[in-house]
Design a protein around this motif. Structure first.
Motif, mmCIF file in Angstrom:
data_model
loop_
_atom_site.group_PDB
_atom_site.id
_atom_site.type_symbol
_atom_site.label_atom_id
_atom_site.label_comp_id
_atom_site.label_asym_id
_atom_site.label_seq_id
_atom_site.Cartn_x
_atom_site.Cartn_y
_atom_site.Cartn_z
ATOM 1 N N THR A 21 0.964 -1.450 -0.123
ATOM 2 C CA THR A 21 -0.069 -0.115 -0.187
ATOM 3 C C THR A 21 0.809 1.166 0.046
ATOM 4 O OG1 THR A 21 -0.045 0.113 2.361
ATOM 5 C CG2 THR A 21 -1.795 -1.058 1.405
ATOM 6 N N GLU A 22 2.099 1.249 0.023
ATOM 7 C CA GLU A 22 3.137 2.356 -0.032
ATOM 8 C C GLU A 22 3.069 2.992 -1.201
ATOM 9 O OE1 GLU A 22 7.894 3.232 0.889
ATOM 10 O OE2 GLU A 22 7.053 1.160 0.773
ATOM 11 N N GLU A 23 3.053 4.259 -1.175
ATOM 12 C CA GLU A 23 2.829 5.132 -2.432
ATOM 13 C C GLU A 23 4.406 5.335 -2.913
ATOM 14 O OE1 GLU A 23 1.941 9.777 -3.549
ATOM 15 O OE2 GLU A 23 1.466 9.063 -1.652
ATOM 16 N N LEU A 24 4.679 5.053 -4.134
ATOM 17 C CA LEU A 24 6.049 4.983 -4.694
ATOM 18 C C LEU A 24 6.331 6.543 -5.284
ATOM 19 C CD1 LEU A 24 6.142 1.612 -6.771
ATOM 20 C CD2 LEU A 24 7.114 2.044 -4.238
ATOM 21 N N LYS A 25 7.569 6.828 -4.882
ATOM 22 C CA LYS A 25 7.889 8.220 -5.599
ATOM 23 C C LYS A 25 9.051 7.902 -6.332
ATOM 24 C CE LYS A 25 6.210 10.734 -1.411
ATOM 25 N NZ LYS A 25 6.657 11.847 -0.250
ATOM 26 N N ASN A 26 9.022 8.786 -7.569
ATOM 27 C CA ASN A 26 10.136 8.708 -8.264
ATOM 28 C C ASN A 26 11.335 9.385 -7.817
ATOM 29 O OD1 ASN A 26 8.805 7.155 -10.408
ATOM 30 N ND2 ASN A 26 7.897 8.840 -11.218
ATOM 31 N N ASP A 27 12.590 9.056 -7.888
ATOM 32 C CA ASP A 27 13.698 9.784 -7.642
ATOM 33 C C ASP A 27 14.519 9.941 -8.714
ATOM 34 O OD1 ASP A 27 16.012 10.681 -6.409
ATOM 35 O OD2 ASP A 27 16.189 9.207 -4.911
ATOM 36 N N ILE A 28 14.403 11.163 -8.962
ATOM 37 C CA ILE A 28 15.253 11.846 -10.348
ATOM 38 C C ILE A 28 16.792 11.495 -10.303
ATOM 39 C CG2 ILE A 28 15.650 14.112 -9.586
ATOM 40 C CD1 ILE A 28 15.054 14.657 -12.605
ATOM 41 N N PRO A 43 18.558 8.213 0.156
ATOM 42 C CA PRO A 43 18.495 9.741 0.457
ATOM 43 C C PRO A 43 18.843 9.985 1.985
ATOM 44 C CG PRO A 43 16.365 8.561 0.103
ATOM 45 C CD PRO A 43 17.377 7.466 -0.261
ATOM 46 N N THR A 44 19.279 10.955 2.349
ATOM 47 C CA THR A 44 19.680 11.264 3.940
ATOM 48 C C THR A 44 18.458 11.589 4.459
ATOM 49 O OG1 THR A 44 20.324 13.420 3.194
ATOM 50 C CG2 THR A 44 22.020 11.803 3.212
ATOM 51 N N THR A 45 17.589 12.384 3.721
ATOM 52 C CA THR A 45 16.208 12.737 4.412
ATOM 53 C C THR A 45 15.204 12.426 3.585
ATOM 54 O OG1 THR A 45 16.351 15.046 3.770
ATOM 55 C CG2 THR A 45 17.598 14.517 5.682
ATOM 56 N N PRO A 46 13.856 12.530 4.236
ATOM 57 C CA PRO A 46 12.522 12.313 3.400
ATOM 58 C C PRO A 46 12.243 13.570 2.328
ATOM 59 C CG PRO A 46 11.920 12.868 5.462
ATOM 60 C CD PRO A 46 13.412 12.589 5.455
ATOM 61 N N THR A 47 13.036 14.677 2.680
ATOM 62 C CA THR A 47 12.775 15.990 1.897
ATOM 63 C C THR A 47 13.664 16.017 0.664
ATOM 64 O OG1 THR A 47 14.248 17.223 3.067
ATOM 65 C CG2 THR A 47 11.947 17.232 4.096
ATOM 66 N N THR A 48 13.671 16.873 -0.101
ATOM 67 C CA THR A 48 14.644 17.175 -1.335
ATOM 68 C C THR A 48 15.717 17.721 -0.798
ATOM 69 O OG1 THR A 48 13.512 19.472 -1.596
ATOM 70 C CG2 THR A 48 12.555 17.486 -2.685
ATOM 71 N N THR A 49 16.673 17.504 -1.922
ATOM 72 C CA THR A 49 18.167 18.117 -1.315
ATOM 73 C C THR A 49 18.159 19.562 -1.045
ATOM 74 O OG1 THR A 49 18.504 18.162 -3.695
ATOM 75 C CG2 THR A 49 19.179 16.328 -2.621
ATOM 76 N N GLU A 51 15.781 21.160 0.178
ATOM 77 C CA GLU A 51 15.147 21.405 1.485
ATOM 78 C C GLU A 51 15.967 21.079 2.703
ATOM 79 O OE1 GLU A 51 11.359 19.559 1.475
ATOM 80 O OE2 GLU A 51 10.431 21.076 0.143
ATOM 81 N N THR A 52 16.898 20.097 2.478
ATOM 82 C CA THR A 52 17.717 19.582 3.474
ATOM 83 C C THR A 52 18.920 20.630 3.759
ATOM 84 O OG1 THR A 52 17.480 17.489 2.798
ATOM 85 C CG2 THR A 52 19.298 17.578 3.929
ATOM 86 N N ARG A 53 19.573 21.108 2.553
ATOM 87 C CA ARG A 53 20.657 22.094 2.741
ATOM 88 C C ARG A 53 20.074 23.358 3.576
ATOM 89 N NH1 ARG A 53 25.672 20.438 1.731
ATOM 90 N NH2 ARG A 53 25.785 19.137 -0.067
ATOM 91 N N LEU A 54 18.911 23.802 3.179
ATOM 92 C CA LEU A 54 18.329 24.907 4.110
ATOM 93 C C LEU A 54 18.029 24.683 5.243
ATOM 94 C CD1 LEU A 54 15.827 26.293 1.187
ATOM 95 C CD2 LEU A 54 18.028 27.449 1.823
ATOM 96 N N LEU A 55 17.514 23.353 5.534
ATOM 97 C CA LEU A 55 17.124 23.072 6.940
ATOM 98 C C LEU A 55 18.307 22.902 7.867
ATOM 99 C CD1 LEU A 55 15.200 22.055 8.981
ATOM 100 C CD2 LEU A 55 15.377 19.820 8.286
ATOM 101 N N MET A 56 19.206 22.416 7.264
ATOM 102 C CA MET A 56 20.999 22.323 8.085
ATOM 103 C C MET A 56 21.453 23.853 8.446
ATOM 104 S SD MET A 56 22.568 19.323 5.795
ATOM 105 C CE MET A 56 24.326 19.547 6.378
ATOM 106 N N GLU A 57 21.203 24.607 7.361
ATOM 107 C CA GLU A 57 21.570 25.957 7.594
ATOM 108 C C GLU A 57 20.759 26.596 8.629
ATOM 109 O OE1 GLU A 57 21.656 28.232 4.066
ATOM 110 O OE2 GLU A 57 23.115 26.930 2.969
ATOM 111 N N TYR A 58 19.349 26.466 8.548
ATOM 112 C CA TYR A 58 18.773 26.942 9.808
ATOM 113 C C TYR A 58 18.865 26.368 11.302
ATOM 114 C CZ TYR A 58 14.569 27.552 12.573
ATOM 115 O OH TYR A 58 13.651 27.846 13.619
ATOM 116 N N ILE A 59 19.122 25.144 11.392
ATOM 117 C CA ILE A 59 19.658 24.360 12.395
ATOM 118 C C ILE A 59 20.812 25.000 13.035
ATOM 119 C CG2 ILE A 59 20.089 22.337 13.616
ATOM 120 C CD1 ILE A 59 18.028 20.730 11.641
#
Length: 261
Positions: A21-28, A43-49, A51-59
């Protein structure tokens, strides 16, 4: 209430049911790698790359300000280090205090140390400890670059030297020391032996001489045959001397000594 134990076969069955039942997502990224015969990456996180970079800078920034709330002195040092690292090789302006005297300087960020920053311009090189800095900014009219231009080309020969002769290789290149270590004011000054400098201890007291060594929190200056030891904790800031200024000071000093005799 204790958690109900589950057997491996039961766990496997539930896991397979969830996967159906899992929704499959395409990983470009993996799509592109697969098309070019490269391996798959997780992938290191469930978000896009991005978003991950921006989140790391914010943290990173959030942690910095949280530290500042708990320890203002340490937070101030960390903020200056963060700011100057982001402006390496770029023009900045600094307002700082020497005793009761307010001073201003502009220059290109050359070295960002653990407890100081070094600025360079066409006239001089200046070492400024973080504790005396009151404000740092980008001069008006200078573009604010997001790229710090810190790229360094690592060829195969350099990679081999870093692997087998790390300490010796790093010690011979200033740019590599800055990449791997945060120098203190003491260690950086020791690498500038034989350089003529003016050491400012207060608004009225300054010492001029050639750097002989820096160790045990002491800076050793020599002025021809004279030697003087300066406590680095009492240093406000240091700048190199232009030849014209050096000759003028030497003439005044010898004239003063002859007048005493």
């Amino acid at each position: 209430m204790e958690d109900k134990k589950i057997r491996l076969d039961e766990y496997r069955k539930k896991l397979l049911e969830k996967r159906e039942t899992e929704e499959l997502k395409n990983d470009i990224i993996n799509e592109f790698n697969s098309q070019n015969g490269k391996g798959l990456t997780s992938p290191t996180t469930p978000t896009t790359t991005e978003e991950t970079r921006l989140l790391m800078e914010y943290i990173d920034r959030a942690n910095l300000f949280n530290i500042s709330k708990q320890d203002e002195k340490r937070g101030k040092t960390l903020k200056y280090r963060k700011f100057f690292k982001s402006k390496r090789n770029q023009q900045v302006e600094i307002y700082f205090k020497c005793g009761t005297q307010s001073l201003y300087t502009e220059g290109k960020v050359s070295t960002v140390g653990r407890d100081f920053v070094m600025l360079t311009n066409l006239k001089e090189r200046k070492w400024i400890p973080y504790p005396i800095i009151e404000s740092a900014n980008i001069p008006f009219g200078i573009p604010n670059y997001s790229n710090t231009h810190q790229h360094y080309i690592f060829d195969n020969n350099l990679r081999k030297k870093l692997l087998y002769e790390f300490g010796e290789t790093i010690s011979k290149r200033d740019i590599l020391r800055q990449q791997f270590f945060e120098e203190t004011l003491q260690t950086n000054l020791d690498s500038w032996q034989e350089t003529w400098v003016t050491v400012h201890l207060s608004e009225d007291i300054r010492k001029i001489g050639k750097i002989s060594s820096a160790a045990n929190q002491q800076l050793m200056l020599t002025f021809f045959k004279e030697k003087e030891c300066i406590d680095l904790k009492s240093v406000k800031y240091i700048n190199t001397i232009r030849l014209t200024s050096l000759f003028s000071h030497v003439f005044k000093r010898f004239s003063h000594q002859e007048g005493k005799q």
